[in-house]
Design an enzyme around this catalytic site. Structure first.
Site, PDB file in Angstrom:
ATOM      1  N   SER A 266       0.849  -1.190   0.000  1.00 16.38           N
ATOM      2  CA  SER A 266       0.000   0.000   0.000  1.00 16.38           C
ATOM      3  C   SER A 266       0.881   1.234   0.000  1.00 16.38           C
ATOM      4  O   SER A 266       1.676   1.440   0.934  1.00 16.38           O
ATOM      5  CB  SER A 266      -0.892   0.027   1.243  1.00 16.38           C
ATOM      6  OG  SER A 266      -1.391   1.342   1.411  1.00 16.38           O
TER       7      SER A 266
ATOM      8  N   HIS B 234      -1.239  -1.324  -4.331  1.00 13.86           N
ATOM      9  CA  HIS B 234      -2.509  -1.003  -3.673  1.00 13.86           C
ATOM     10  C   HIS B 234      -2.567   0.500  -3.395  1.00 13.86           C
ATOM     11  O   HIS B 234      -1.679   1.063  -2.750  1.00 13.86           O
ATOM     12  CB  HIS B 234      -2.601  -1.808  -2.372  1.00 13.86           C
ATOM     13  CG  HIS B 234      -3.891  -1.669  -1.640  1.00 13.86           C
ATOM     14  ND1 HIS B 234      -5.013  -2.405  -1.944  1.00 13.86           N
ATOM     15  CD2 HIS B 234      -4.232  -0.889  -0.585  1.00 13.86           C
ATOM     16  CE1 HIS B 234      -5.996  -2.093  -1.112  1.00 13.86           C
ATOM     17  NE2 HIS B 234      -5.556  -1.156  -0.284  1.00 13.86           N
TER      18      HIS B 234
ATOM     19  N   ASP C 285      -4.743   3.579  -1.824  1.00 12.69           N
ATOM     20  CA  ASP C 285      -5.802   3.871  -0.852  1.00 12.69           C
ATOM     21  C   ASP C 285      -6.369   5.271  -1.039  1.00 12.69           C
ATOM     22  O   ASP C 285      -5.718   6.266  -0.726  1.00 12.69           O
ATOM     23  CB  ASP C 285      -5.247   3.733   0.571  1.00 12.69           C
ATOM     24  CG  ASP C 285      -5.065   2.283   0.957  1.00 12.69           C
ATOM     25  OD1 ASP C 285      -6.032   1.509   0.837  1.00 12.69           O
ATOM     26  OD2 ASP C 285      -3.957   1.916   1.389  1.00 12.69           O
TER      27      ASP C 285
ATOM     28  N   MET D 184      -8.993   8.006   0.088  1.00 13.27           N
ATOM     29  CA  MET D 184      -9.802   8.364   1.266  1.00 13.27           C
ATOM     30  C   MET D 184     -10.375   9.765   1.101  1.00 13.27           C
ATOM     31  O   MET D 184      -9.687  10.656   0.581  1.00 13.27           O
ATOM     32  CB  MET D 184      -8.932   8.318   2.524  1.00 13.27           C
ATOM     33  CG  MET D 184      -8.240   6.984   2.732  1.00 13.27           C
ATOM     34  SD  MET D 184      -7.369   6.959   4.295  1.00 13.27           S
ATOM     35  CE  MET D 184      -6.563   5.364   4.181  1.00 13.27           C
TER      36      MET D 184
ATOM     37  N   HIS E 298      -8.381   1.060  -3.927  1.00  9.69           N
ATOM     38  CA  HIS E 298      -9.295   0.827  -2.809  1.00  9.69           C
ATOM     39  C   HIS E 298      -9.967   2.149  -2.448  1.00  9.69           C
ATOM     40  O   HIS E 298      -9.334   3.043  -1.877  1.00  9.69           O
ATOM     41  CB  HIS E 298      -8.463   0.274  -1.630  1.00  9.69           C
ATOM     42  CG  HIS E 298      -9.243   0.038  -0.381  1.00  9.69           C
ATOM     43  ND1 HIS E 298      -8.631  -0.191   0.837  1.00  9.69           N
ATOM     44  CD2 HIS E 298     -10.579  -0.025  -0.132  1.00  9.69           C
ATOM     45  CE1 HIS E 298      -9.556  -0.382   1.774  1.00  9.69           C
ATOM     46  NE2 HIS E 298     -10.742  -0.271   1.211  1.00  9.69           N
TER      47      HIS E 298
ATOM     48  N   MET F 192     -12.127   4.367  -0.264  1.00 12.73           N
ATOM     49  CA  MET F 192     -12.760   4.564   1.042  1.00 12.73           C
ATOM     50  C   MET F 192     -13.455   5.916   0.975  1.00 12.73           C
ATOM     51  O   MET F 192     -13.036   6.901   1.606  1.00 12.73           O
ATOM     52  CB  MET F 192     -11.693   4.495   2.147  1.00 12.73           C
ATOM     53  CG  MET F 192     -11.210   3.074   2.384  1.00 12.73           C
ATOM     54  SD  MET F 192      -9.605   2.975   3.179  1.00 12.73           S
ATOM     55  CE  MET F 192      -8.560   3.143   1.735  1.00 12.73           C
TER      56      MET F 192
ATOM     57  N   MET G  37     -11.300  -6.209   5.563  1.00 15.85           N
ATOM     58  CA  MET G  37     -10.516  -5.243   6.337  1.00 15.85           C
ATOM     59  C   MET G  37     -10.177  -5.857   7.693  1.00 15.85           C
ATOM     60  O   MET G  37     -11.064  -6.328   8.412  1.00 15.85           O
ATOM     61  CB  MET G  37     -11.301  -3.949   6.561  1.00 15.85           C
ATOM     62  CG  MET G  37     -11.618  -3.130   5.318  1.00 15.85           C
ATOM     63  SD  MET G  37     -10.186  -2.640   4.334  1.00 15.85           S
ATOM     64  CE  MET G  37      -9.186  -1.740   5.531  1.00 15.85           C
TER      65      MET G  37
ATOM     66  N   ASP H  66      -6.611  -6.569   4.177  1.00 16.56           N
ATOM     67  CA  ASP H  66      -6.078  -5.212   4.222  1.00 16.56           C
ATOM     68  C   ASP H  66      -6.033  -4.695   5.657  1.00 16.56           C
ATOM     69  O   ASP H  66      -7.081  -4.454   6.259  1.00 16.56           O
ATOM     70  CB  ASP H  66      -6.938  -4.298   3.334  1.00 16.56           C
ATOM     71  CG  ASP H  66      -6.301  -2.941   3.112  1.00 16.56           C
ATOM     72  OD1 ASP H  66      -5.185  -2.708   3.617  1.00 16.56           O
ATOM     73  OD2 ASP H  66      -6.928  -2.110   2.430  1.00 16.56           O
TER      74      ASP H  66
HETATM   75  C1  DX5 Z   1      -6.247   1.222   5.741  1.00 20.28           C
HETATM   76  C2  DX5 Z   1      -5.791   1.017   4.313  1.00 20.28           C
HETATM   77  C3  DX5 Z   1      -4.686   0.023   4.196  1.00 20.28           C
HETATM   78  C4  DX5 Z   1      -3.443   0.439   4.910  1.00 20.28           C
HETATM   79  C5  DX5 Z   1      -2.667  -0.761   5.301  1.00 20.28           C
HETATM   80  O1  DX5 Z   1      -7.287   2.132   5.771  1.00 20.28           O
HETATM   81  O2  DX5 Z   1      -6.870   0.564   3.507  1.00 20.28           O
HETATM   82  O3  DX5 Z   1      -4.430  -0.334   2.841  1.00 20.28           O
HETATM   83  O4  DX5 Z   1      -2.633   1.282   4.168  1.00 20.28           O
HETATM   84  O5  DX5 Z   1      -1.571  -0.335   6.031  1.00 20.28           O
HETATM   85  P1  DX5 Z   1      -0.843  -1.275   7.074  1.00 20.28           P
HETATM   86  O6  DX5 Z   1      -0.336  -2.472   6.294  1.00 20.28           O
HETATM   87  O7  DX5 Z   1       0.238  -0.420   7.591  1.00 20.28           O
HETATM   88  O8  DX5 Z   1      -1.860  -1.691   8.113  1.00 20.28           O
HETATM   89 ZN    ZN Z   2      -6.454  -0.357   1.474  1.00 22.05          ZN
END
Ligand code: DX5
Ligand code: ZN
Length: 228
Positions: A12, A37, A39, A41, A70, A72, A141, A176
Site C-alpha cells: 500500500s 494497492h 488507498d 480516502m 481501494h 474509502m 478489512m 487489508d
Molecule cells: C487502511 C488502508 C490500508 C493500509 C494498510 O485504511 O486501507 O491499505 O494502508 O496499512 P498497514 O499495512 O500499515 O496496516
Molecule cells: Zn487499502
C-alpha cells in the site's frame, strides 16, 4: 485456465513517501511486489484524506504490475468513470458506502475494470452473499479503515466463511490492514490470496535504499510458505 489463487503481495503506497510516489512504486515493484494497492480516502467515509483521480492517473504511469484501487469514499458511483480513466485495473468499493453495492459493482465492470467489494471489520460476510457472481475480489478489512500502521484485528473466521461461500467462483480474497509476517499465515491459511501491506513493506527502506522493501516482502511471503 484455473483461477490464480497463488499468494500476491500488494504494497500500500499509503506508507510510501508522498513526495515521491513514482519512484516508490517502481522500487517496490523491482523488489517483488505483485500488485500496487492505492488507498483513496475522502475525509468523510473515513477520517483521513489522501488523493483523487488525477493523482491516481499519475501513479498509473509507473505501475507495470496491477493497480488495485481501494476506494474509502462515499458516494462511489459519481467517481467510477474517473477511476477508469485514471487507469485502475481493479476498483474496490465498500459495502458500507451506500445502499446499492450491486449497482456499483455492475458500474465498475461496465467501465471495463475488475470489481472489488470491501467489508469493514464490523460487517458480516453475509453482506456480500448476493454479489459474489458480479465481483472479482472481496477485501476483508483487518483494521478499521483510515490509517496505515494499525494493529491487526483477527478476521480469520470471516475469511474462512467467505472462502466457503466463494467456492469455485473466480473471486480473490484480499486482506487489508496490519499484515505482517506474524499475521499473514493466519489469513493465508484461511483462504486469502492477496495480502495488502503498507508499513510492513515500507519500513526500514527508501527509494535510495530499497533492499529492505524486498526483504520485507520476502519475509511475508516466507511466513506463508511454511504452510502445507
Ligand atoms: C487502511 C488502508 C490500508 C493500509 C494498510 O485504511 O486501507 O491499505 O494502508 O496499512 P498497514 O499495512 O500499515 O496496516
Ligand atoms: Zn487499502
Amino acid at each position: 485456465m484455473t483461477f490464480d489463487r497463488s499468494l500476491k503481495i500488494a504494497p500500500s503506497i499509503l506508507s510510501a513517501d508522498f513526495a515521491d510516489f513514482g519512484r516508490e512504486i517502481r522500487a517496490v515493484e523491482d523488489q517483488g511486489a505483485n500488485w500496487i494497492h492505492v488507498d483513496v480516502m475522502d475525509g468523510h467515509f473515513v477520517p483521513n484524506l489522501t488523493f483523487g483521480p488525477p493523482a491516481v492517473k499519475a501513479f498509473r504511469r509507473h505501475v507495470t504490475t496491477f493497480m488495485d484501487v481501494h476506494l474509502m469514499i462515499a458516494p462511489v458511483d459519481p467517481y467510477i468513470e474517473a477511476y477508469a480513466d485514471a487507469g485502475a485495473d481493479l476498483l474496490t468499493a465498500h459495502v458500507e458506502a451506500g445502499p446499492h453495492i450491486h449497482r456499483t459493482l455492475q458500474a465498475i465492470r461496465g467501465n471495463g475494470m475488475k470489481a472489488g467489494v470491501a467489508l469493514n471489520p464490523g460487517t458480516p460476510a453475509e453482506a456480500v452473499a448476493h454479489v459474489l457472481d458480479i465481483c472479482d475480489l472481496v477485501c476483508v478489512m483487518t483494521v478499521n479503515p483510515g490509517f496505515g500502521g494499525q494493529s491487526f484485528i483477527d478476521m480469520t473466521a470471516k475469511v474462512r466463511q467467505l472462502r466457503t461461500m466463494i467456492g469455485d467462483r473466480p473471486v480473490h480474497i484480499e486482506i487489508d490492514g496490519g499484515v505482517t509476517p506474524e499475521t499473514a499465515p493466519l489469513v493465508r491459511e484461511a483462504g486469502a490470496d492477496v495480502l495488502v501491506a503498507g508499513s510492513a513493506v515500507f519500513s526500514g527502506g527508501s527509494v535510495e535504499t530499497p533492499a529492505p522493501y524486498g526483504e520485507n516482502i520476502r519475509a511475508i511471503r516466507l511466513s506463508c510458505d511454511t504452510l502445507v
